[in-house]
Design a protein around this motif. Structure first.
Motif, mmCIF file in Angstrom:
data_model
loop_
_atom_site.group_PDB
_atom_site.id
_atom_site.type_symbol
_atom_site.label_atom_id
_atom_site.label_comp_id
_atom_site.label_asym_id
_atom_site.label_seq_id
_atom_site.Cartn_x
_atom_site.Cartn_y
_atom_site.Cartn_z
ATOM 1 N N GLN A 197 1.100 -1.099 -0.147
ATOM 2 C CA GLN A 197 -0.058 0.052 0.217
ATOM 3 C C GLN A 197 0.812 1.177 -0.064
ATOM 4 O O GLN A 197 1.578 1.580 0.986
ATOM 5 N N THR A 208 0.215 4.505 0.425
ATOM 6 C CA THR A 208 -0.342 5.269 1.387
ATOM 7 C C THR A 208 0.533 4.969 2.927
ATOM 8 O O THR A 208 0.994 5.795 3.438
ATOM 9 N N SER A 209 0.411 3.542 2.974
ATOM 10 C CA SER A 209 1.077 3.070 4.437
ATOM 11 C C SER A 209 2.820 3.370 4.162
ATOM 12 O O SER A 209 3.228 3.679 5.221
#
Length: 129
Positions: free
Chosen positions: A15, A17-18
């Motif tokens: 991910q 964003t992570s």
């Protein structure tokens, strides 16, 4: 150059964003030398060519998950002692036991915040100060 400026961290998460949130948190504690991998397979290739000092890896990923990556890192002599932190969205007891058996150094539960990230890393590598 201080220890935290020298420290090279590999963030492994599918991910984006992570990965960015963890990178931002690392930067807030003064760790600037950060590299990324989108899955365990890419992380393993990266560690074999340009090793990092510490790995922060998500558990749930395609190709190689966090446990498979941890097992591969521990079985490869040049990387077997590399500090490894598993990042997970849930405090799954079975995952914790499997990771501990494979030699994980610490756990980090999402969402990550700066003080917890710093404590988690310091528990593995010592004071970043």
């Amino acid at each position: 150059m201080s220890f935290k400026q020298h420290l090279k961290v590999l963030i492994v998460d599918d991910q984006r964003t992570s990965r960015m949130l963890i990178r931002d948190a690392l930067q807030q504690i003064g760790v600037e030398n950060v590299v990324f991998a989108v899955d365990g397979e890419e992380a393993l290739k990266s560690m074999m060519t340009t090793p990092c000092h510490i790995i922060i890896s998500d558990f749930n990923m395609p190709k190689l998950d966090g446990l498979q990556l941890l097992k591969a890192i521990r079985s490869y002599p040049p990387t077997k002692k590399t500090p490894f932190i598993i990042l997970t969205g849930k405090g799954d007891k079975e995952l914790v036991q499997k990771a501990a058996a494979l030699g994980v150094n610490n756990f980090l539960v999402k969402p990550v915040n700066v003080p917890v990230l710093q404590k988690t890393i310091e528990a593995v590598v010592g004071k970043l100060g």
